[in-house]
Scaffold this motif. Structure first.
Motif, mmCIF file in Angstrom:
data_model
loop_
_atom_site.group_PDB
_atom_site.id
_atom_site.type_symbol
_atom_site.label_atom_id
_atom_site.label_comp_id
_atom_site.label_asym_id
_atom_site.label_seq_id
_atom_site.Cartn_x
_atom_site.Cartn_y
_atom_site.Cartn_z
ATOM 1 N N UNK A 472 56.368 42.401 50.974
ATOM 2 C CA UNK A 472 55.201 43.088 51.519
ATOM 3 C C UNK A 472 55.425 43.460 52.978
ATOM 4 N N UNK A 473 54.904 44.619 53.349
ATOM 5 C CA UNK A 473 54.892 45.016 54.756
ATOM 6 C C UNK A 473 53.442 45.113 55.198
ATOM 7 N N UNK A 474 53.040 44.218 56.101
ATOM 8 C CA UNK A 474 51.664 44.190 56.582
ATOM 9 C C UNK A 474 51.512 45.204 57.713
ATOM 10 N N UNK A 475 50.571 46.115 57.547
ATOM 11 C CA UNK A 475 50.338 47.148 58.557
ATOM 12 C C UNK A 475 49.275 46.734 59.570
ATOM 13 N N UNK A 476 48.476 45.703 59.263
ATOM 14 C CA UNK A 476 47.440 45.175 60.154
ATOM 15 C C UNK A 476 46.438 46.250 60.565
ATOM 16 N N UNK A 477 46.215 47.212 59.681
ATOM 17 C CA UNK A 477 45.293 48.299 59.970
ATOM 18 C C UNK A 477 44.106 48.224 59.033
ATOM 19 N N UNK A 478 42.901 48.240 59.593
ATOM 20 C CA UNK A 478 41.683 48.171 58.787
ATOM 21 C C UNK A 478 41.336 49.569 58.294
ATOM 22 N N UNK A 479 41.179 49.700 56.985
ATOM 23 C CA UNK A 479 40.818 50.983 56.387
ATOM 24 C C UNK A 479 39.649 50.758 55.435
ATOM 25 N N UNK A 480 38.933 51.828 55.133
ATOM 26 C CA UNK A 480 37.850 51.734 54.165
ATOM 27 C C UNK A 480 38.430 51.754 52.759
ATOM 28 N N UNK A 481 37.848 50.963 51.877
ATOM 29 C CA UNK A 481 38.301 50.937 50.502
ATOM 30 C C UNK A 481 38.468 49.534 49.970
ATOM 31 N N UNK A 482 39.057 49.451 48.760
ATOM 32 C CA UNK A 482 39.229 48.191 48.058
ATOM 33 C C UNK A 482 40.632 47.648 48.303
ATOM 34 N N UNK A 483 40.753 46.360 48.086
ATOM 35 C CA UNK A 483 42.081 45.759 48.035
ATOM 36 C C UNK A 483 42.709 46.196 46.709
ATOM 37 N N UNK A 484 43.790 46.966 46.766
ATOM 38 C CA UNK A 484 44.318 47.630 45.581
ATOM 39 C C UNK A 484 44.940 46.668 44.582
ATOM 40 N N UNK A 485 45.513 45.589 45.042
ATOM 41 C CA UNK A 485 46.184 44.654 44.159
ATOM 42 C C UNK A 485 45.496 43.298 44.217
ATOM 43 N N UNK A 486 45.578 42.563 43.108
ATOM 44 C CA UNK A 486 45.020 41.211 43.104
ATOM 45 C C UNK A 486 46.121 40.157 43.008
ATOM 46 N N UNK A 487 47.356 40.565 43.148
ATOM 47 C CA UNK A 487 48.459 39.610 43.037
ATOM 48 C C UNK A 487 49.239 39.493 44.344
ATOM 49 N N UNK A 488 48.609 39.844 45.442
ATOM 50 C CA UNK A 488 49.297 39.753 46.716
ATOM 51 C C UNK A 488 49.663 38.310 47.048
ATOM 52 N N UNK A 489 48.832 37.383 46.573
ATOM 53 C CA UNK A 489 49.129 35.980 46.851
ATOM 54 C C UNK A 489 50.475 35.575 46.288
ATOM 55 N N UNK A 490 50.770 36.038 45.084
ATOM 56 C CA UNK A 490 52.059 35.716 44.488
ATOM 57 C C UNK A 490 53.192 36.432 45.201
ATOM 58 N N UNK A 491 52.906 37.627 45.731
ATOM 59 C CA UNK A 491 53.919 38.334 46.505
ATOM 60 C C UNK A 491 54.278 37.545 47.765
ATOM 61 N N UNK A 492 53.252 36.964 48.399
ATOM 62 C CA UNK A 492 53.502 36.165 49.595
ATOM 63 C C UNK A 492 54.324 34.931 49.240
ATOM 64 N N UNK A 493 53.973 34.289 48.106
ATOM 65 C CA UNK A 493 54.735 33.126 47.665
ATOM 66 C C UNK A 493 56.179 33.509 47.377
ATOM 67 N N UNK A 494 56.356 34.671 46.736
ATOM 68 C CA UNK A 494 57.704 35.102 46.392
ATOM 69 C C UNK A 494 58.531 35.374 47.635
ATOM 70 N N UNK A 495 57.868 35.818 48.697
ATOM 71 C CA UNK A 495 58.594 36.081 49.940
ATOM 72 C C UNK A 495 59.124 34.804 50.565
ATOM 73 N N UNK A 496 58.531 33.657 50.187
ATOM 74 C CA UNK A 496 59.033 32.380 50.707
ATOM 75 C C UNK A 496 60.347 31.975 50.047
#
Length: 560
Positions: A472-496
């Motif tokens: 994942x590349x975090x852009x740290x930018x607030x935008x209007x809209x929904x969180x597009x994915x619900x598996x980001x947590x696993x992506x963060x774990x995988x990055x470990x």
């Protein structure tokens, strides 16, 4: 900090901002004030402890220690008044005029300070000041009162001088008699007067007693010196008691000026200290600061807002964000979503800090109350769990928040099960939405994003993230809209790079099931909203039947 100006004090805010601008334009006066503020004593404590608190026994001088404390406080009060006069001279050098500057000059004018200063100067000597160090501070306390006020005090102080002379003459006698040129007289509060010399402790003559080694020096005394030290202590105690009784009469005369000392001098110096700090913060910052504008019932608009601590700790890498919230209108409640480490908490604190630290420190006002529920921790001492503390904090927010409040909530309901957490979060959100206070609600519960389809004053914001092959590349930018994915947590774990295999596969299977349930719930929420709209509509019966028939077809199609 604890009682910042609110929307009801618009003129005071402008006055503070005007004064900060004048400080920034007047470099010489700014540096003079900055140099004079650190040594200014805590006048509020001195006045309260000396003039306001009346002793139960009718006197403050029932012991030597209390007399010593009273003398020190009066000396500090004199020093504060002298410094206040110096502040007035520096304020006159400011290039400009504003209401606060005029009020400060009036509070610190000679016309108001002189009666207090004259009453003190009639009793205290011109040379007296609050000194540091055992001997110097003792001398200042002993000789603080002018000569001639009390003849017995004058005699006691002469005896004090005679004892000091005898001590130093005795030390010189020891140098001559024993040939130890390094003998010198030292003093501390525990041992009193004693001798220090650079000599072998085992080779000293028997006359030197109570010997001890301290570094390269030998500390000791003699019977004659110990006798003189006792006489010295008795003289000091006698002087303190007589000085304390004289100062008690002074305290009675000063009590009529208590209001001025507390409300005028102390408030003026405190306000000056705070506004000078604002100017100092602005002057040393590598990033630009702007003067904020405020409008009654206007939006909360922050353009390219920065976190003041993060930009110092990580210069050049902090991503600024815009914030636009409109109280009591279409965007008073914002649901903030995003994966772990995307910057939600930092953004919340940025808004909170921008209002409390930046704007308030610059003399700005903030909403009348600010509430926050940030962080997860338990309280082992009081047997309070994380969930219990969360509920306590939310109970306080719900019970005290108004439509003028700013509410910051970060991850409510993490201390219990997902089902209970979602239900509690939903109920709290609905209460705050109806309150129409400015609210930022950060959450990982994607179900709360459906609030925007039910309530018109709710918006969904998220932290932008890009999914790449290497993570994942975090852009740290607030935008209007929904969180597009619900598996980001696993992506963060995988990055470990430590958790692999079955865990991720199991999460993928569960995610598909959750997505199906979420889609069905979204259809139901949409249907319920449409039915509520039709219930309150003014359509005739035939038109209503047609709309309901079309709605049924679309629902069955989406449900399948």
């Amino acid at each position: 900090m604890l009682q910042p100006l609110s929307h009801r004090s618009n003129q005071k805010i402008k006055d503070r901002l005007d004064f900060v601008e004048i400080l920034l334009k007047s470099e010489e006066a700014f540096y003079e004030i900055s140099e004079k503020l650190p040594p200014f004593p805590d006048l509020e404590y001195i006045v309260t402890a000396t003039l306001v608190q009346i002793p139960k026994c009718g006197t403050q001088c029932i012991s030597v220690e209390k007399c010593q404390t009273l003398i020190s406080k009066i000396l500090n009060m004199k020093n504060a008044l002298n410094l206040a006069n110096g502040f007035a001279n520096s304020l006159k050098k400011l290039q400009g005029s504003c209401t606060i500057l005029f009020q400060m000059l009036e509070s610190l004018s000679d016309l108001k300070i002189d009666p207090v200063r004259m009453a003190i100067d009639q009793v205290l000597t011109d040379e007296s000041f609050p000194a540091k160090g055992n001997i110097l501070s003792q001398v200042q306390r002993c000789f603080a009162i002018r000569s001639g006020i009390d003849s017995l005090l004058d005699v006691a102080r002469q005896s004090y001088n005679d004892v000091i002379d005898d001590i130093y003459n005795l030390a010189q006698q020891y140098r001559d008699e024993y040939g130890i040129g390094s003998i010198k007289v030292v003093y501390n509060a525990r041992r009193g007067y004693h001798l220090s010399m650079k000599a072998d402790i085992s080779s000293l003559p028997p006359i030197f007693i109570q010997k001890s080694q301290k570094g390269h020096s030998t500390l000791c005394t003699t019977e004659d010196l110990a006798s003189l030290a006792n006489r010295h202590n008795e003289s000091v105690q006698e002087i303190y008691l007589m000085t304390g009784r004289i100062l008690e009469d002074l305290v009675v005369r000063l009590r009529e000026h208590t209001g001025y000392l507390l409300a005028a001098v102390e408030y003026t110096i405190s306000l000056l200290d705070m506004l000078r700090s604002f100017a100092h913060m602005i002057s040393i910052s590598s990033q630009p600061f702007v003067r904020p504008n405020f409008y009654p019932d206007g939006p909360l608009a922050i353009r390219q807002g920065r976190h003041p601590m993060c930009e110092i700790l990580a210069p050049g890498t902090f991503v600024s964000n815009n914030t636009m919230m409109k109280p009591r209108t279409s965007s008073s409640f914002c649901v903030l979503t995003g994966p772990n480490m995307s910057g939600k908490s930092c953004y919340l604190r940025q808004v909170q800090v921008a209002l409390i630290v930046i704007l308030a420190h610059m003399g700005s006002f903030i909403p009348d109350k600010i509430f926050s529920r940030i962080g997860t921790s338990d309280d082992f001492e009081s047997s309070a769990s994380t969930f219990y503390l969360e509920m306590q904090e939310m109970s306080h927010i719900i019970g005290h928040a108004t439509q003028h409040s700013l509410i910051i909530i970060d991850e409510l309901g993490r201390g219990t099960s997902n089902q209970d957490g979602i239900a509690i979060s939903w109920a709290c959100c609905e209460h705050l939405i109806n309150l129409r206070a400015l609210t930022l609600f950060a959450t990982h519960y994607s179900e709360l994003q459906q609030l925007a389809s039910i309530y018109p004053n709710v918006e969904n914001w998220t932290l932008a993230v890009e999914a790449k092959q290497d993570g994942l590349q975090f852009l740290y930018k607030v935008i209007k809209g929904f969180c597009q994915e619900d598996s980001y947590g696993m992506e963060v774990i995988e990055s470990a790079k430590e958790i692999r295999g079955n865990l991720i596969e199991e999460k993928s299977r569960n995610s598909l099931h959750i997505q199906d349930n979420t889609a069905r719930l979204q259809v139901l929420y949409s249907l319920a909203q449409r039915l509520l709209d039709l219930k309150n509509s003014s359509l005739d019966e035939s038109a209503l039947r047609g709309v309901l028939s079309d709605l049924k077809k679309r629902y069955l199609k989406g449900h399948d």
